[in-house]
Write an enzyme that holds these catalytic residues in place. Structure first.
Site, PDB file in Angstrom:
ATOM      1  N   CYS A 204     -18.194   2.969 -18.182  1.00 56.59           N
ATOM      2  CA  CYS A 204     -18.276   3.737 -16.937  1.00 56.59           C
ATOM      3  C   CYS A 204     -17.156   4.761 -16.756  1.00 56.59           C
ATOM      4  CB  CYS A 204     -18.310   2.773 -15.750  1.00 56.59           C
ATOM      5  SG  CYS A 204     -19.670   1.601 -15.861  1.00 56.59           S
ATOM      6  N   HIS A 339     -12.893   4.499  -8.105  1.00 57.02           N
ATOM      7  CA  HIS A 339     -13.953   4.000  -8.967  1.00 57.02           C
ATOM      8  C   HIS A 339     -14.820   2.982  -8.238  1.00 57.02           C
ATOM      9  CE1 HIS A 339     -15.936   2.558 -12.611  1.00 57.02           C
ATOM     10  NE2 HIS A 339     -15.682   1.315 -12.205  1.00 57.02           N
ATOM     11  N   HIS A 378     -23.747   3.325  -8.329  1.00 58.76           N
ATOM     12  CA  HIS A 378     -22.894   3.470  -9.512  1.00 58.76           C
ATOM     13  C   HIS A 378     -23.686   4.155 -10.622  1.00 58.76           C
ATOM     14  CE1 HIS A 378     -20.085   3.019 -12.587  1.00 58.76           C
ATOM     15  NE2 HIS A 378     -20.093   1.697 -12.782  1.00 58.76           N
TER      16      HIS A 378
END
Length: 659
Positions: A204, A339, A378
């Site tokens: 990610c 994040h 996400h």
């Protein structure tokens, strides 16, 4: 003396070499600390988002892009949502963030055989289209970059697209269709780019790592421009199935980042790209600067509490490294785009690292903390670049948007340890005596962490302010508005897009629109041009082109021959004192030559090197369904998902689309 006579020239050479070495070192030091300019942005995110303006509209209004699972990918949703959690292949969530049209692609535009397009990972296809849009957004004709030292740095992961479907006639295409390494090379090949082409998978954090590496390559002189970002498309529901077993998904598919109600991650898809350039080069080329990258850093968790568990000290270190490279201190940063995925374990680790790195001794007020994941979910390998795009727009608009689902901050974080405030409501971000600055974080399941320091674009170079004058007045009272595409359908769609854009933006000067279309867009094989003296005449011509009607001020043609026109733009300018009918007649002859493929230098019509470049709608891709799926419930125009509608048999020779 003889020895002294020999020594003196040698000493002079040494002194000259020392001066040259010092100059080279000074240049290297300057370039190492030089900001990197974001000159173009392209993106596709859930909720139908296809531009940075649309992404900004979503976050600025507190919207979200979470919806039901897609019905056009051949997924067996009935089995997937079986209420018995012990059944294999089931999932306990029914929502996520999914791209519209992930199964569709304009293969003809990129001259790709339909059978090859069918086998291509949709991540390759989306990145190709997004790359074109990113270059157009920068005011650069993508075809003009062929042979240039433009790099491609793409965060990508291996895909399970079509792995359970194996038509024997497509076997020879499957290797290049699914290899992650091919994705960056596919973009470079399609556009003829000769800088580094690198595919990056750090999970990610991939897109932020890509931006970091692209910035380093630009400073080192390895490339002159760089496309950097990431892409994720979920070809199967396997991710949701696996994470359902771990019970790490939010039941409603939403990231409640830093909120008291955080109950797991909500997963999504997306693609985001930036076109990057050294600031000095952007200024020399008079490119629009959207934001600056002042510094960045990448590190690793090392041996933490678990292979995929965040490491707070490592996150704190990567933030401090990025600040050092940017030559800034924690108090110079106004906000952090986190994040945070909304997990009860990861969010507190990240919050405490941010509080330790940024929240101490802040004379300029509290650091503001938020994340775009609360709006989009996400988006995985496209998540870091989504945060960069959001904050570039936030700096331009002077607003820090609300982070959703965080009205009550997490009780697992001691917010009193430092001056950090969660953005649980929008906050105005007025200009001050120093630039607005933000940090953007991205942490991968791989343990690779990245942090980027961003700064608002220099205000004296901001060309998107509608109050500024864009270039000089045109040299002709009548202007040509050139539109082109690779098919008649796309040409009409392009006219429709531009017409709607002009209606939505009455502040746009027609001369800036004409200059942008003439000087900063590719002139493709299907062409049309509208001669107009004002907005009303332009809109009438666009409407006629979109509807397929004829109009007096509309000329159409297709590339049929080369050669030289009988008249030049310079001659039209030289005779601009003539009456309007004569100017229109001369310009019509020039435009007619252009629409039939004659190369015309339009610069004399638009004085000034860049002359009023203004962002306009990007290319109207004509996308058809290409999707390999074994389930018979897939979209009807693809049969069982094996071929797209109207696709010729594999043995049929296919003619490439004209350029």
């Amino acid at each position: 003396m003889p020895d002294e006579d020999k020594l003196l020239p040698h000493l002079k050479r040494v002194m000259v070499e020392l001066q040259e070495t010092r100059a080279r070192l000074r240049e290297l030091e300057r370039r190492d600390g030089e900001p990197i300019a974001i000159v173009g942005i392209g993106c596709r995110y859930p909720g139908g988002i296809s531009s940075s303006d649309e992404l900004w509209e979503l976050v600025a209004t507190g919207g979200e892009a979470i919806g039901p699972f897609p019905a056009d990918r051949g997924w067996d949703l009935e089995r997937l949502f079986d209420p018995d959690p012990d059944h294999p292949g089931t999932c306990h969530v029914r929502h996520g963030g999914f791209l519209d049209g992930a199964d569709r692609f304009d293969a003809a535009f990129f001259e790709i055989d339909p059978h090859e397009a069918l086998t291509m990972d949709p991540q390759q296809r989306l990145l190709l289209e997004c790359a074109w849009e990113t270059m157009e957004d920068a005011g650069i004709d993508p075809e003009s970059l062929a042979g240039s030292r433009t790099g491609v740095f793409a965060g990508v992961a291996c895909s399970d697209y079509g792995l359970d479907v194996n038509p024997p006639e497509l076997e020879h295409l499957r290797i290049t269709g699914n290899a992650a390494s091919i994705i960056s090379g596919r973009v470079a090949y399609a556009f003829g780019l000769e800088g580094p082409a690198v595919s990056i998978d750090t999970a990610c954090s991939s897109s932020l790592v890509a931006i970091h590496l692209a910035s380093q390559a630009l400073r080192a002189g390895d490339c002159s421009l760089a496309l950097a970002g990431g892409v994720t498309v979920l070809a199967t529901p396997n991710l949701f199935v696996g994470l359902s077993r771990q019970r790490s998904l939010a039941p409603d598919g939403r990231c409640k980042s830093f909120g008291a109600g955080a109950d797991g991650a909500g997963f999504s898809e997306g693609v985001g790209l930036l076109l990057l350039e050294r600031l000095a080069d952007a200024r020399a080329h008079d490119h629009r600067v959207l934001a600056l990258l002042r510094g960045s850093a990448v590190n690793q968790d090392g041996a933490s509490n678990g292979l995929t568990v965040h490491n707070g000290p490592a996150q704190e270190r990567v933030i401090r490294q990025a600040l050092t490279r940017a030559g800034l201190g924690p108090a110079d940063i106004d906000a952090v785009e986190a994040h945070s995925t909304g997990t009860s374990l990861g969010d507190p680790i990240e919050a405490h690292a941010i509080i330790a790195a940024y929240g101490q001794g802040r004379a300029n007020g509290a650091l503001r903390l938020g994340t775009v994941k609360s709006n989009l979910g996400h988006t995985q390998l496209a998540s870091g670049v989504a945060g960069v795009i959001k904050m570039a727009m936030a700096m331009r608009h002077g607003l820090l948007p609300q982070t959703l689902h965080a009205e009550q901050p997490s009780a697992h974080v001691d917010w009193s340890e430092g001056e950090v405030e969660l953005l649980n409501s929008p906050v105005s971000w007025p200009a001050s005596d120093r630039p607005r600055r933000v940090g953007v974080s991205s942490f991968g399941m791989s343990g690779t962490n990245a942090h980027v320091i961003m700064e608002e674009a220099p205000r004296e170079r901001d060309r998107t302010n509608p109050d500024e004058q864009h270039g000089e007045a045109p040299a002709s009272p009548i202007l040509p508005f050139m539109i082109s595409a690779k098919s008649q359908e796309a040409l009409a769609a392009q006219a429709e897009r531009l017409w709607r854009h002009l209606l939505a933006h009455p502040e746009l000067a027609p001369r800036d629109v004409a200059a942008t279309l003439a000087l900063h867009r590719a002139h493709l094989c299907e062409r049309a041009a509208i001669l107009a003296v004002d907005r009303e005449e332009l809109c009438a011509g666009l409407r006629a082109l979109a509807d397929g009607d004829s109009a007096a001020n509309l000329l159409r043609g297709a590339v049929a021959h080369g050669g030289e026109p009988g008249l030049s733009a310079a001659e039209v300018v030289a005779n601009a004192h003539a009456d309007r009918a004569q100017v229109r007649e001369r310009l019509s002859a020039l435009v007619e030559a252009h629409v039939h493929g004659v190369a015309v230098d339009w610069r004399p019509l638009f004085p000034g090197e860049r002359c009023g470049y203004t962002p306009l709608p990007t290319y109207a891709f004509q996308r058809r369904r290409y999707w390999l799926a074994s389930d018979s419930n897939s979209d009807s125009d693809a049969g069982a998902g094996v071929v797209a509608a109207g696709m010729p048999a594999v043995q049929t020779p296919l003619e490439p689309a004209p350029r």
